[in-house]
Design a protein around this motif. Structure first.
Motif, PDB file in Angstrom:
ATOM      1  N   ILE A   1      46.317  19.185  49.076  1.00  0.00           N
ATOM      2  CA  ILE A   1      47.874  18.701  49.320  1.00  0.00           C
ATOM      3  C   ILE A   1      48.349  19.005  50.345  1.00  0.00           C
ATOM      4  O   ILE A   1      49.316  18.162  51.162  1.00  0.00           O
ATOM      5  N   GLY A   2      48.048  20.373  51.024  1.00  0.00           N
ATOM      6  CA  GLY A   2      48.678  20.887  52.247  1.00  0.00           C
ATOM      7  C   GLY A   2      48.380  19.913  53.206  1.00  0.00           C
ATOM      8  O   GLY A   2      48.932  19.788  54.226  1.00  0.00           O
TER       9      GLY A   2
ATOM     10  N   PHE B   1      58.507  10.866  57.108  1.00  0.00           N
ATOM     11  CA  PHE B   1      59.344  11.189  56.003  1.00  0.00           C
ATOM     12  C   PHE B   1      58.871  10.446  54.895  1.00  0.00           C
ATOM     13  O   PHE B   1      58.585  10.876  53.588  1.00  0.00           O
ATOM     14  N   ALA B   2      58.885   8.975  54.949  1.00  0.00           N
ATOM     15  CA  ALA B   2      58.375   8.193  53.804  1.00  0.00           C
ATOM     16  C   ALA B   2      56.960   8.197  53.486  1.00  0.00           C
ATOM     17  O   ALA B   2      56.918   8.649  52.081  1.00  0.00           O
ATOM     18  N   PRO B   3      56.073   8.341  54.221  1.00  0.00           N
ATOM     19  CA  PRO B   3      54.498   8.814  53.643  1.00  0.00           C
ATOM     20  C   PRO B   3      54.619  10.111  52.960  1.00  0.00           C
ATOM     21  O   PRO B   3      53.840  10.187  51.850  1.00  0.00           O
ATOM     22  N   VAL B   4      55.412  11.069  53.403  1.00  0.00           N
ATOM     23  CA  VAL B   4      54.914  12.296  52.712  1.00  0.00           C
ATOM     24  C   VAL B   4      55.927  12.353  51.484  1.00  0.00           C
ATOM     25  O   VAL B   4      55.377  12.960  50.410  1.00  0.00           O
ATOM     26  N   VAL B   5      56.894  11.658  51.227  1.00  0.00           N
ATOM     27  CA  VAL B   5      57.800  11.483  50.096  1.00  0.00           C
ATOM     28  C   VAL B   5      56.830  10.699  49.023  1.00  0.00           C
ATOM     29  O   VAL B   5      56.707  11.112  48.074  1.00  0.00           O
TER      30      VAL B   5
ATOM     31  N   ALA C   1      54.098  12.945  47.804  1.00  0.00           N
ATOM     32  CA  ALA C   1      54.877  13.850  46.843  1.00  0.00           C
ATOM     33  C   ALA C   1      55.251  13.438  45.450  1.00  0.00           C
ATOM     34  O   ALA C   1      54.896  13.926  44.517  1.00  0.00           O
ATOM     35  N   ILE C   2      55.673  11.961  45.532  1.00  0.00           N
ATOM     36  CA  ILE C   2      55.926  11.522  44.230  1.00  0.00           C
ATOM     37  C   ILE C   2      54.609  11.149  43.502  1.00  0.00           C
ATOM     38  O   ILE C   2      54.778  11.180  42.264  1.00  0.00           O
ATOM     39  N   SER C   3      53.744  10.370  44.083  1.00  0.00           N
ATOM     40  CA  SER C   3      52.488  10.455  43.546  1.00  0.00           C
ATOM     41  C   SER C   3      51.557  11.502  42.970  1.00  0.00           C
ATOM     42  O   SER C   3      51.171  11.484  41.890  1.00  0.00           O
ATOM     43  N   THR C   4      51.742  12.816  43.716  1.00  0.00           N
ATOM     44  CA  THR C   4      51.153  14.021  43.312  1.00  0.00           C
ATOM     45  C   THR C   4      51.902  14.227  41.888  1.00  0.00           C
ATOM     46  O   THR C   4      51.300  14.891  40.949  1.00  0.00           O
TER      47      THR C   4
END
Length: 122
Positions: free
Chosen positions: A64-65, A95-99, A102-105
Motif C-alpha cells: 500500500i505504501g 491526487f485522483a489516482p491516490v484517492v 485508497a477507495i479501492s483498498t
C-alpha cells in the motif's frame, strides 16, 4: 523480519528497473522503511505481539505504501519546471489516482467485515 527485508529489497530492484532511477528507488524504500518502523512502534504501544497475522499486515503495508509513494515520485520526475512547480504538479496530477487507490483498498477491507474466516476474525 526476513520477509519484510525481502519485500523492501525486491521493491528497490523492481523500481530501479522500471523507473531506471536507483536514487528514486532508494528514497521510496527509505520512506517505506520509516512507515514500517512507525507501524512497529504503534504495535509496541498497543501491545500487539508479532505473529503471523501482524506480519502479513506489515507486508501488505509495504504494498500500500508503494502505491502512494510511487505515484507522487513519478509525478515529480515527469513534471517540468522548478522544484516547487514540479512538486505542485505532481500532487495535482496524482491526487485522483491516490484517492482511487485508497477507495479501492478501503472497499476491499470493508468486504472483510462480514467474513467468518478464523484468520480474519483474529
Amino acid at each position: 523480519m526476513l520477509a519484510i527485508l525481502c519485500v523492501l529489497f525486491v521493491t528497490f530492484v523492481v523500481l530501479t528497473i522500471v523507473l531506471m532511477n536507483p536514487w528514486l528507488a532508494s528514497i521510496v524504500v527509505v520512506v517505506l522503511t520509516v512507515i514500517l518502523v512507525e507501524l512497529f512502534g504503534f504495535m509496541g504501544l498497543s501491545e500487539i505481539k508479532l505473529s503471523a497475522i501482524p506480519a502479513v499486515i506489515l507486508i501488505v503495508t509495504v504494498g500500500i505504501g508503494v502505491e502512494f509513494t510511487v505515484h507522487i515520485s513519478v509525478g515529480f520526475l515527469t513534471a517540468i519546471g522548478s522544484r516547487n512547480k514540479r512538486m505542485v504538479m505532481s500532487l495535482e496530477h496524482t491526487f485522483a489516482p491516490v484517492v482511487h487507490g485508497a477507495i479501492s483498498t478501503l472497499l476491499g477491507i470493508v468486504m472483510l467485515v462480514g467474513a467468518e474466516f478464523d484468520f480474519i476474525i483474529k
